[in-house]
Motif scaffolding. Structure first.
Motif, PDB file in Angstrom:
ATOM      1  N   PRO B  28       0.795  -1.234   0.000  1.00 34.52           N
ATOM      2  CA  PRO B  28       0.000   0.000   0.000  1.00 34.52           C
ATOM      3  C   PRO B  28       0.827   1.284   0.000  1.00 34.52           C
ATOM      4  CG  PRO B  28      -0.567  -1.434   1.872  1.00 34.52           C
ATOM      5  CD  PRO B  28       0.631  -2.029   1.218  1.00 34.52           C
ATOM      6  N   ILE B  29       0.317   2.280  -0.680  1.00 41.89           N
ATOM      7  CA  ILE B  29       0.859   3.646  -0.603  1.00 41.89           C
ATOM      8  C   ILE B  29      -0.185   4.591  -1.182  1.00 41.89           C
ATOM      9  CG2 ILE B  29       2.119   3.378  -2.805  1.00 41.89           C
ATOM     10  CD1 ILE B  29       4.239   5.348  -1.678  1.00 41.89           C
ATOM     11  N   THR B  30      -0.405   5.708  -0.523  1.00 42.62           N
ATOM     12  CA  THR B  30      -1.301   6.754  -1.018  1.00 42.62           C
ATOM     13  C   THR B  30      -0.590   7.469  -2.164  1.00 42.62           C
ATOM     14  OG1 THR B  30      -2.063   7.030   1.246  1.00 42.62           O
ATOM     15  CG2 THR B  30      -2.613   8.796  -0.290  1.00 42.62           C
ATOM     16  N   PRO B  31      -1.264   7.867  -3.233  1.00 49.10           N
ATOM     17  CA  PRO B  31      -2.719   7.864  -3.483  1.00 49.10           C
ATOM     18  C   PRO B  31      -3.202   6.760  -4.423  1.00 49.10           C
ATOM     19  CG  PRO B  31      -1.641   9.470  -4.888  1.00 49.10           C
ATOM     20  CD  PRO B  31      -0.550   8.690  -4.206  1.00 49.10           C
ATOM     21  N   GLN B  32      -2.697   5.539  -4.254  1.00 53.84           N
ATOM     22  CA  GLN B  32      -3.154   4.457  -5.136  1.00 53.84           C
ATOM     23  C   GLN B  32      -3.819   3.319  -4.370  1.00 53.84           C
ATOM     24  OE1 GLN B  32      -1.112   1.039  -5.776  1.00 53.84           O
ATOM     25  NE2 GLN B  32      -0.866   1.535  -3.605  1.00 53.84           N
ATOM     26  N   ASN B  33      -4.125   3.528  -3.091  1.00 51.55           N
ATOM     27  CA  ASN B  33      -4.575   2.411  -2.261  1.00 51.55           C
ATOM     28  C   ASN B  33      -5.878   1.748  -2.689  1.00 51.55           C
ATOM     29  OD1 ASN B  33      -2.425   2.191  -0.495  1.00 51.55           O
ATOM     30  ND2 ASN B  33      -3.157   3.889   0.755  1.00 51.55           N
ATOM     31  N   ALA B  53       2.321  -7.929  -0.344  1.00 57.86           N
ATOM     32  CA  ALA B  53       3.676  -8.307   0.052  1.00 57.86           C
ATOM     33  C   ALA B  53       4.092  -7.524   1.292  1.00 57.86           C
ATOM     34  CB  ALA B  53       4.635  -8.033  -1.100  1.00 57.86           C
ATOM     35  N   GLU B  54       5.266  -7.860   1.844  1.00 56.57           N
ATOM     36  CA  GLU B  54       5.720  -7.150   3.034  1.00 56.57           C
ATOM     37  C   GLU B  54       6.423  -5.849   2.693  1.00 56.57           C
ATOM     38  OE1 GLU B  54       6.925  -9.989   1.851  1.00 56.57           O
ATOM     39  OE2 GLU B  54       8.938 -10.450   2.582  1.00 56.57           O
ATOM     40  N   SER B  55       6.720  -5.630   1.414  1.00 57.22           N
ATOM     41  CA  SER B  55       7.347  -4.373   1.000  1.00 57.22           C
ATOM     42  C   SER B  55       7.263  -4.271  -0.513  1.00 57.22           C
ATOM     43  CB  SER B  55       8.827  -4.342   1.415  1.00 57.22           C
ATOM     44  OG  SER B  55       9.564  -5.259   0.617  1.00 57.22           O
ATOM     45  N   GLU B  56       7.580  -3.089  -1.034  1.00 54.80           N
ATOM     46  CA  GLU B  56       7.613  -2.906  -2.488  1.00 54.80           C
ATOM     47  C   GLU B  56       8.667  -3.805  -3.114  1.00 54.80           C
ATOM     48  OE1 GLU B  56       7.377  -0.404  -0.339  1.00 54.80           O
ATOM     49  OE2 GLU B  56       5.873   1.032  -1.059  1.00 54.80           O
ATOM     50  N   ARG B  72       0.458 -13.615 -16.330  1.00 54.43           N
ATOM     51  CA  ARG B  72       0.312 -12.174 -16.586  1.00 54.43           C
ATOM     52  C   ARG B  72       0.223 -11.485 -15.236  1.00 54.43           C
ATOM     53  NH1 ARG B  72      -3.456 -11.453 -22.000  1.00 54.43           N
ATOM     54  NH2 ARG B  72      -1.658 -11.194 -23.362  1.00 54.43           N
ATOM     55  N   VAL B  73       1.187 -10.620 -14.949  1.00 54.43           N
ATOM     56  CA  VAL B  73       1.325 -10.096 -13.601  1.00 54.43           C
ATOM     57  C   VAL B  73       1.224  -8.573 -13.570  1.00 54.43           C
ATOM     58  CG1 VAL B  73       2.676 -10.287 -11.494  1.00 54.43           C
ATOM     59  CG2 VAL B  73       2.971 -11.967 -13.288  1.00 54.43           C
ATOM     60  N   LEU B  74       0.625  -8.104 -12.492  1.00 57.78           N
ATOM     61  CA  LEU B  74       0.462  -6.660 -12.284  1.00 57.78           C
ATOM     62  C   LEU B  74       1.025  -6.275 -10.929  1.00 57.78           C
ATOM     63  CD1 LEU B  74      -1.077  -3.905 -13.078  1.00 57.78           C
ATOM     64  CD2 LEU B  74      -2.889  -4.744 -11.582  1.00 57.78           C
ATOM     65  N   THR B  75       1.641  -5.088 -10.866  1.00 58.43           N
ATOM     66  CA  THR B  75       1.911  -4.466  -9.571  1.00 58.43           C
ATOM     67  C   THR B  75       1.554  -2.999  -9.706  1.00 58.43           C
ATOM     68  OG1 THR B  75       3.491  -4.156  -7.760  1.00 58.43           O
ATOM     69  CG2 THR B  75       4.349  -3.893  -9.989  1.00 58.43           C
ATOM     70  N   SER B  76       1.331  -2.336  -8.577  1.00 65.03           N
ATOM     71  CA  SER B  76       1.033  -0.909  -8.627  1.00 65.03           C
ATOM     72  C   SER B  76       1.676  -0.249  -7.434  1.00 65.03           C
ATOM     73  CB  SER B  76      -0.480  -0.668  -8.602  1.00 65.03           C
ATOM     74  OG  SER B  76      -1.002  -1.021  -7.335  1.00 65.03           O
ATOM     75  N   SER B  77       1.958   1.035  -7.585  1.00 61.86           N
ATOM     76  CA  SER B  77       2.530   1.785  -6.478  1.00 61.86           C
ATOM     77  C   SER B  77       2.445   3.268  -6.797  1.00 61.86           C
ATOM     78  CB  SER B  77       3.979   1.352  -6.238  1.00 61.86           C
ATOM     79  OG  SER B  77       4.422   1.837  -4.994  1.00 61.86           O
ATOM     80  N   SER B  78       3.055   4.070  -5.953  1.00 61.96           N
ATOM     81  CA  SER B  78       3.166   5.503  -6.205  1.00 61.96           C
ATOM     82  C   SER B  78       4.641   5.869  -6.033  1.00 61.96           C
ATOM     83  CB  SER B  78       2.291   6.274  -5.220  1.00 61.96           C
ATOM     84  OG  SER B  78       2.514   7.662  -5.371  1.00 61.96           O
ATOM     85  N   SER B  79       5.021   6.979  -6.579  1.00 61.93           N
ATOM     86  CA  SER B  79       6.404   7.420  -6.762  1.00 61.93           C
ATOM     87  C   SER B  79       7.495   6.836  -5.852  1.00 61.93           C
ATOM     88  CB  SER B  79       6.424   8.940  -6.721  1.00 61.93           C
ATOM     89  OG  SER B  79       5.419   9.414  -7.580  1.00 61.93           O
ATOM     90  N   PRO B  80       7.427   7.043  -4.502  1.00 63.03           N
ATOM     91  CA  PRO B  80       8.517   6.500  -3.687  1.00 63.03           C
ATOM     92  C   PRO B  80       8.536   4.969  -3.725  1.00 63.03           C
ATOM     93  CG  PRO B  80       7.142   8.007  -2.401  1.00 63.03           C
ATOM     94  CD  PRO B  80       6.430   7.750  -3.687  1.00 63.03           C
ATOM     95  N   GLY B  81       7.375   4.375  -3.886  1.00 62.28           N
ATOM     96  CA  GLY B  81       7.281   2.923  -3.992  1.00 62.28           C
ATOM     97  C   GLY B  81       7.863   2.420  -5.303  1.00 62.28           C
ATOM     98  N   ILE B  82       7.660   3.191  -6.372  1.00 61.42           N
ATOM     99  CA  ILE B  82       8.240   2.826  -7.674  1.00 61.42           C
ATOM    100  C   ILE B  82       9.766   2.918  -7.576  1.00 61.42           C
ATOM    101  CG2 ILE B  82       8.461   3.513 -10.115  1.00 61.42           C
ATOM    102  CD1 ILE B  82       5.748   2.228  -9.547  1.00 61.42           C
ATOM    103  N   ALA B  83      10.245   3.940  -6.845  1.00 57.85           N
ATOM    104  CA  ALA B  83      11.693   4.083  -6.655  1.00 57.85           C
ATOM    105  C   ALA B  83      12.250   2.817  -5.998  1.00 57.85           C
ATOM    106  CB  ALA B  83      11.996   5.322  -5.813  1.00 57.85           C
ATOM    107  N   LEU B  84      11.527   2.308  -5.004  1.00 51.87           N
ATOM    108  CA  LEU B  84      11.968   1.077  -4.341  1.00 51.87           C
ATOM    109  C   LEU B  84      11.972  -0.115  -5.297  1.00 51.87           C
ATOM    110  CD1 LEU B  84      10.117   1.450  -0.940  1.00 51.87           C
ATOM    111  CD2 LEU B  84      12.561   1.023  -1.200  1.00 51.87           C
ATOM    112  N   LYS B  85      11.074  -0.079  -6.281  1.00 53.13           N
ATOM    113  CA  LYS B  85      10.940  -1.219  -7.195  1.00 53.13           C
ATOM    114  C   LYS B  85      11.936  -1.190  -8.344  1.00 53.13           C
ATOM    115  CE  LYS B  85       6.193  -2.475  -6.360  1.00 53.13           C
ATOM    116  NZ  LYS B  85       4.822  -2.061  -6.398  1.00 53.13           N
TER     117      LYS B  85
END
Lengths: 217, 355
Positions: B28-33, B53-56, B72-85
């Motif tokens: 989870p991360i705002t604003p995509q929750n 998952a336990e983290s990005e 076929r796999v999807l993930t989603s996040s917001s900026s700082p979470g994408i940085a982690l990914k």
């Protein structure tokens, strides 16, 4: 209108716009923003507008924290239950999580409390598109809030694509819900620029001014 | 199916289900929750996999595993979470594993804020991970476009065997708009993935091995050139853009996503004042839609890049410009969405300076 109005519903039904409209149109004393779920489009984002209309905005315990999504509830949210001179509207967050917040007032509410618990419905939201889904939502909200729903609000819309037939589809489904639950339709809202024949709709028919969404977007 | 009114994050989640996502892994991360929240109910209901998952970092590595197995796999996040990914995205690209990533951007740098932003342009188009890799990326302007692009992203990811990112800012994630999701429309089936590590020997007679490790520099160079071939194919086939009132435009805005919505209003307001303004709206961020600029009329003399950042896409405009046009930039950042009047004012001031 009773002294206290609680606005609930599925998220995205238009609860906040309706709460803000009611607060301004009926010159209420306070709007209590209990939205602990949404990060954007909360009534706290129209703080200045409400102040101009003399409506006291009771929000997070971290006032004006529009950049935060921490679920801090101001103790001021109890005020309208204690100071019985105040006319107020409670704006809850969507669905069960939002409605649950009303339970903190359970000890202040009895059969004599002049309180309405309204559920806002937009039948174009997939989670409230049928009679069955709406009846189930009403039961969920009643359970979560420990309050009986006293009125249905038809806010069926497709944003800018709304016309009279859009609202009419909401009317048809809500009539079925009303027949099944014995809960009356108390309000029908329509966009300001859409003319409707009042006699076609149940409850008080009112235009809805859009204060939160930027209309030019 | 008729129209329904949905919140951006929900609509994108539903589009992923319609697009054939077999599994979602996220954090989870705002604003995509609302996106994972929606999928947490609807993926199991559709016999698909949902894992918080336990983290990005864990989530993107689960994407690697499931994608590598052929799902076929999807993930989603917001900026700082994408940085982690980003590390995982580099590995996915290096190992040629397809996946779809939805990025609902918020203000940065660091933890930044939760209000809408476009300051991920660099980390979308330049990557934050190591190596010569690219991520096919799209930036829709409204929810219908977002839904359509997400559905299309799964077959595209499979075709290129590469991550595809759909990036919106927080406002698009949180706003409500009517959308249609054609029930009858069959998404292009994934088909048998001959390269997948599916646990068996198949008809090949050997087990597939998926890795981004090449210890022989000549083999790694060869691998990089193979990847480059795919990026060149994307540059050729996937440039997407919209030209808005550019036919007679002296000044052309370059804006994407929410900024393009704001700029549409500014185009109309300036035209009412007699200023001939148009707009190029990039829909693909990588590949940057160079072809749009080649289609501008002779009379266009200025480009103004508009962004909800301090000028990240503007660098791509500078690269393709090559001295042809007078360049200018206007942006707000940190979560501020400008009003159309601010853009109009900026153009008026620039015109006054030129006169």
């Amino acid at each position: 209108m009773k002294r206290l109005t609680v606005i609930s519903g599925h998220y995205g039904a238009g609860k906040t716009e309706i709460a803000v409209n009611l607060a301004i149109d009926f010159k209420l004393d306070a709007l209590i923003d209990l939205d602990v779920v949404n990060p954007y489009f909360r009534s706290r984002s129209v703080h200045d507008l409400l102040t101009r209309h003399g409506v006291d905005l009771i929000e997070s315990s971290l006032p004006r924290s529009s950049g935060s999504d921490l679920p801090y509830i101001s103790a001021g949210s109890r005020r309208p239950f204690i100071d019985t001179s105040l006319r107020a509207v409670y704006d809850l967050a969507g669905t069960k999580a939002g409605a649950k917040l009303m339970r903190q007032f359970s000890s202040l509410i009895d059969a004599e409390t002049p309180l309405d618990f309204f559920v806002v419905i937009n039948v174009f939201r997939p989670e409230t598109s049928t009679t069955e889904k709406i009846v189930s939502l009403i039961q969920t909200l009643e359970g979560a809030a420990q309050l009986r729903v006293s009125g249905l609000v038809n806010n069926s819309n497709l944003m800018r694509e709304t016309d009279a037939s859009t609202i009419q589809q909401g009317e048809s489904i809500l009539r079925e819900v009303s027949a099944e639950t014995d809960i009356p339709i108390v309000y029908t809202f329509h966009p300001e620029n859409v003319d409707v024949k009042e006699s076609d709709f149940s409850g008080t028919v009112r235009p809805l001014r859009r204060y939160l969404a930027k209309t030019w977007l | 199916m008729s129209k329904v009114l949905m919140k951006g994050n929900e609509a994108m989640a539903l589009a992923a289900i319609k697009g054939g996502a077999d599994a979602f892994f996220g954090y989870p991360i705002t604003p995509q929750n609302e996106l994972p929240e929606y999928l947490s109910h609807h993926m199991p209901a559709n016999d698909r996999v949902f894992v918080q998952a336990e983290s990005e970092v864990a989530a993107i590595n689960m994407v690697y595993g499931a994608g590598g197995a052929g799902a076929r796999v999807l993930t989603s996040s917001s900026s700082p979470g994408i940085a982690l990914k980003q590390e995982g995205i580099s590995y996915l690209a290096g190992s040629e594993i397809p996946c779809v990533i939805i990025n609902v951007m918020r203000g940065g740098p660091g933890l930044g804020g939760i209000q809408p932003s476009q300051s991920d342009y660099n980390q979308i188009t330049r990557g934050g991970g190591n190596g010569d890799y690219k991520v096919l990326s799209f930036a829709p302007e409204n929810l219908q476009e977002a839904v359509d692009l997400i559905k299309e992203s799964f077959p595209l990811a499979d075709h290129y065997r590469n991550p595809v990112m759909v990036a919106v800012d927080g406002l698009l994630g949180q706003m409500m708009e009517p959308i249609t999701l054609e029930e009858t429309e069959k998404t292009q089936a994934a088909g048998k993935k001959e390269w997948a590590a599916d646990g068996g020997y198949g008809e090949r007679g050997y087990r597939n091995r998926i890795a981004s490790l090449y210890l022989d520099p000549y083999k790694l160079e060869e691998h990089n050139l193979k990847l480059k071939g795919k990026y060149d194919e994307m540059r050729e086939k996937e440039q997407r853009y919209e030209m808005i009132e550019t036919e007679d435009a002296d000044i052309v805005f370059v804006a994407y996503g929410t900024m393009a919505r704001v700029a549409r209003n500014a185009v109309q307001m300036l035209r009412e004042e007699g200023v001939k303004v148009g707009m190029i709206r990039p829909i693909s961020l990588f590949p940057f839609p160079k072809k749009a600029f080649e289609a501008l009329p002779e009379r266009t003399h200025s480009l103004i890049t508009l962004e909800m950042s301090l000028g990240q896409m503007h660098q791509d405009v500078q690269i393709i410009n090559n001295g042809r046009y007078k360049l200018d930039f206007f942006g707000r950042t940190g979560g501020v969405v400008p009003e159309p009047e601010e853009i109009v004012e900026h153009v008026r001031a620039a015109l006054k300076e030129d006169a």
